[in-house]
Design an enzyme around this catalytic site. Sequence first.
Site, mmCIF file in Angstrom:
data_model
loop_
_atom_site.group_PDB
_atom_site.id
_atom_site.type_symbol
_atom_site.label_atom_id
_atom_site.label_comp_id
_atom_site.label_asym_id
_atom_site.label_seq_id
_atom_site.Cartn_x
_atom_site.Cartn_y
_atom_site.Cartn_z
ATOM 1 N N HIS A 1 19.359 14.620 -40.184
ATOM 2 C CA HIS A 1 18.550 14.923 -38.997
ATOM 3 C C HIS A 1 18.318 16.433 -38.947
ATOM 4 O O HIS A 1 19.208 17.214 -39.313
ATOM 5 C CB HIS A 1 19.289 14.440 -37.748
ATOM 6 C CG HIS A 1 18.515 14.629 -36.484
ATOM 7 N ND1 HIS A 1 18.721 15.702 -35.649
ATOM 8 C CD2 HIS A 1 17.515 13.899 -35.937
ATOM 9 C CE1 HIS A 1 17.884 15.605 -34.609
ATOM 10 N NE2 HIS A 1 17.140 14.527 -34.761
ATOM 11 N N THR B 1 7.656 1.521 -30.074
ATOM 12 C CA THR B 1 8.231 2.830 -29.754
ATOM 13 C C THR B 1 8.174 3.120 -28.252
ATOM 14 O O THR B 1 7.473 2.435 -27.487
ATOM 15 C CB THR B 1 7.529 3.971 -30.520
ATOM 16 O OG1 THR B 1 6.198 4.061 -30.050
ATOM 17 C CG2 THR B 1 7.548 3.744 -32.011
ATOM 18 N N TYR B 2 8.904 4.157 -27.867
ATOM 19 C CA TYR B 2 9.042 4.550 -26.457
ATOM 20 C C TYR B 2 8.622 6.003 -26.312
ATOM 21 O O TYR B 2 9.151 6.870 -27.013
ATOM 22 C CB TYR B 2 10.513 4.383 -26.059
ATOM 23 C CG TYR B 2 10.831 4.576 -24.605
ATOM 24 C CD1 TYR B 2 10.839 3.497 -23.732
ATOM 25 C CD2 TYR B 2 11.146 5.840 -24.112
ATOM 26 C CE1 TYR B 2 11.154 3.667 -22.389
ATOM 27 C CE2 TYR B 2 11.465 6.014 -22.767
ATOM 28 C CZ TYR B 2 11.469 4.925 -21.924
ATOM 29 O OH TYR B 2 11.780 5.097 -20.601
ATOM 30 N N GLU C 1 6.585 -1.633 -37.272
ATOM 31 C CA GLU C 1 6.677 -0.826 -36.041
ATOM 32 C C GLU C 1 5.276 -0.533 -35.500
ATOM 33 O O GLU C 1 4.370 -0.199 -36.266
ATOM 34 C CB GLU C 1 7.408 0.484 -36.347
ATOM 35 C CG GLU C 1 7.513 1.403 -35.134
ATOM 36 C CD GLU C 1 8.434 2.584 -35.389
ATOM 37 O OE1 GLU C 1 9.583 2.376 -35.810
ATOM 38 O OE2 GLU C 1 7.988 3.719 -35.157
ATOM 39 N N LYS D 1 27.947 6.420 -33.846
ATOM 40 C CA LYS D 1 26.911 5.553 -33.263
ATOM 41 C C LYS D 1 27.220 4.085 -33.573
ATOM 42 O O LYS D 1 27.075 3.209 -32.731
ATOM 43 C CB LYS D 1 25.541 5.949 -33.842
ATOM 44 C CG LYS D 1 24.369 5.469 -33.029
ATOM 45 C CD LYS D 1 23.008 5.787 -33.642
ATOM 46 C CE LYS D 1 22.742 7.210 -33.986
ATOM 47 N NZ LYS D 1 21.297 7.482 -34.218
HETATM 48 P P1 FAD Z 1 21.239 11.127 -32.170
HETATM 49 O O1 FAD Z 1 21.812 9.999 -32.958
HETATM 50 O O2 FAD Z 1 21.840 11.409 -30.841
HETATM 51 O O3 FAD Z 1 21.313 12.427 -33.100
HETATM 52 C C1 FAD Z 1 20.644 13.627 -32.704
HETATM 53 C C2 FAD Z 1 21.369 14.815 -33.348
HETATM 54 O O4 FAD Z 1 22.634 14.980 -32.731
HETATM 55 C C3 FAD Z 1 21.666 14.641 -34.837
HETATM 56 O O5 FAD Z 1 21.528 15.893 -35.464
HETATM 57 C C4 FAD Z 1 23.097 14.170 -34.873
HETATM 58 O O6 FAD Z 1 23.760 14.507 -36.102
HETATM 59 C C5 FAD Z 1 23.687 14.926 -33.690
HETATM 60 N N1 FAD Z 1 24.823 14.244 -33.058
HETATM 61 C C6 FAD Z 1 24.926 12.920 -32.784
HETATM 62 N N2 FAD Z 1 26.103 12.667 -32.169
HETATM 63 C C7 FAD Z 1 26.742 13.857 -32.067
HETATM 64 C C8 FAD Z 1 27.993 14.263 -31.517
HETATM 65 N N3 FAD Z 1 28.824 13.386 -30.949
HETATM 66 N N4 FAD Z 1 28.326 15.586 -31.575
HETATM 67 C C9 FAD Z 1 27.491 16.496 -32.140
HETATM 68 N N5 FAD Z 1 26.297 16.175 -32.681
HETATM 69 C C10 FAD Z 1 25.924 14.870 -32.638
HETATM 70 N N6 FAD Z 1 11.595 9.077 -30.743
HETATM 71 C C11 FAD Z 1 10.979 8.715 -29.585
HETATM 72 O O7 FAD Z 1 10.783 9.555 -28.703
HETATM 73 N N7 FAD Z 1 10.583 7.411 -29.349
HETATM 74 C C12 FAD Z 1 10.795 6.425 -30.262
HETATM 75 O O8 FAD Z 1 10.442 5.272 -30.045
HETATM 76 C C13 FAD Z 1 11.431 6.772 -31.511
HETATM 77 N N8 FAD Z 1 11.678 5.836 -32.451
HETATM 78 C C14 FAD Z 1 12.346 6.177 -33.596
HETATM 79 C C15 FAD Z 1 12.648 5.189 -34.535
HETATM 80 C C16 FAD Z 1 13.329 5.501 -35.702
HETATM 81 C C17 FAD Z 1 13.642 4.416 -36.701
HETATM 82 C C18 FAD Z 1 13.709 6.854 -35.963
HETATM 83 C C19 FAD Z 1 14.416 7.208 -37.242
HETATM 84 C C20 FAD Z 1 13.422 7.852 -35.037
HETATM 85 C C21 FAD Z 1 12.748 7.528 -33.841
HETATM 86 N N9 FAD Z 1 12.459 8.498 -32.873
HETATM 87 C C22 FAD Z 1 11.824 8.142 -31.705
HETATM 88 C C23 FAD Z 1 12.792 9.916 -33.115
HETATM 89 C C24 FAD Z 1 14.189 10.308 -32.566
HETATM 90 O O9 FAD Z 1 14.228 10.142 -31.174
HETATM 91 C C25 FAD Z 1 14.450 11.761 -32.939
HETATM 92 O O10 FAD Z 1 14.617 11.878 -34.334
HETATM 93 C C26 FAD Z 1 15.606 12.465 -32.216
HETATM 94 O O11 FAD Z 1 15.571 13.847 -32.579
HETATM 95 C C27 FAD Z 1 16.996 11.951 -32.571
HETATM 96 O O12 FAD Z 1 17.236 10.732 -32.022
HETATM 97 P P2 FAD Z 1 18.564 9.920 -32.444
HETATM 98 O O13 FAD Z 1 18.577 8.706 -31.640
HETATM 99 O O14 FAD Z 1 18.647 9.800 -33.913
HETATM 100 O O15 FAD Z 1 19.673 10.969 -31.921
#
Ligand code: FAD
Length: 291
Positions: free
Chosen positions: A149, A49-50, A17, A165
């Site tokens: 998370h 990353t974004y 990455e 997801k």
């Molecule tokens: P989600 O999957 O939407 O989850 C977020 C929270 O919501 C979790 O607590 C989950 O349990 C909860 N949730 C999910 N669905 C529901 C539902 N239907 N109802 C209720 N609760 C729900 N951040 C950046 O800004 N740029 C990047 O490029 C970036 N790259 C990353 C790469 C990796 C491999 C990882 C692990 C993280 C990265 N992040 C990045 C960080 C990430 O954006 C944050 O951790 C963010 O807080 C959560 O993103 P997510 O896509 O996991 O969210």
Amino acid sequence: MFISEMFQKKPCVFSIEVFPPKKEGAVQAVLYPALEAMRGLCPDFISVTYGAGGGAAGQSTAQIASYIKNELGVEALAHLTCVHSSRARIEAALAALRAARVENVLALRGDENPALPRETDFAYASDLTAAITASGGFDVAGACYPEGHFESPSLKQDVENLRHKVEAGATHLITQLFFDNGCYYRFLNMARKAGITVPVQAGVMPIVTSRQIERTVALSSASLPPKFTKMISKYSDDAEALLDAGIEYAVEQLRDLIIGGADGIHLYAMNNAQVARRVYDGIRDLLPERA
Ligand code: FAD
């Protein structure tokens, strides 16, 4: 090539990455030479990353992913977040990726930046995943959290949300960094029991600078095994020794993960090609299918 196809062909997919540097001119002057050096490590793909919400950041993600794919000939995975993006903006980002022939996207919610307006078209990463999958032409990956998370009330609930997801279209998952492999194995077991069958790549970050200790280790909620904390306290004031020890720790972690049957490993290399090279040299005998 879709990344999901790689998991069918290789016992352990290896990726790196990188992130778009903030400094003016650093993409061309610093990141591109680093990426060229990383190509020599034969990664199956490189992800970019974004930056939250910023138009410029989004553009540079697509631009860098395009360079990786079209100039270096390495598969690229472009990260994309939705917390500060309207549907129209996501569609524009996907159009830019399509134009660059980038066909793999890591769909993320992102973290809210209080300085930016919160968009509501996509509440969670699963909503973005569903939208990208429906738009066609992309293989969509998702993020996951071996220790849960930070917003989730429990790991169990987080895994339950993760299943949505995957049902929305994520074909593989990449974990948040962790320092204790036991957390990855436990999480994997829970995910499999919950019916999540897609490949889960283990994300590992070599901690090689005191800045990383202050910024990443201190702020992360990752469990710190005694061996890791001992390394930090012993070497935090000795840059050279910390570099060696941090690489050794990551190599040990990765070797255990590969031998333990991880579907893939994802190296958070912080744009540092020398560190990536040294880590790769420590694990390459376990990845015999590459050059
Ligand atoms: P989600 O999957 O939407 O989850 C977020 C929270 O919501 C979790 O607590 C989950 O349990 C909860 N949730 C999910 N669905 C529901 C539902 N239907 N109802 C209720 N609760 C729900 N951040 C950046 O800004 N740029 C990047 O490029 C970036 N790259 C990353 C790469 C990796 C491999 C990882 C692990 C993280 C990265 N992040 C990045 C960080 C990430 O954006 C944050 O951790 C963010 O807080 C959560 O993103 P997510 O896509 O996991 O969210």
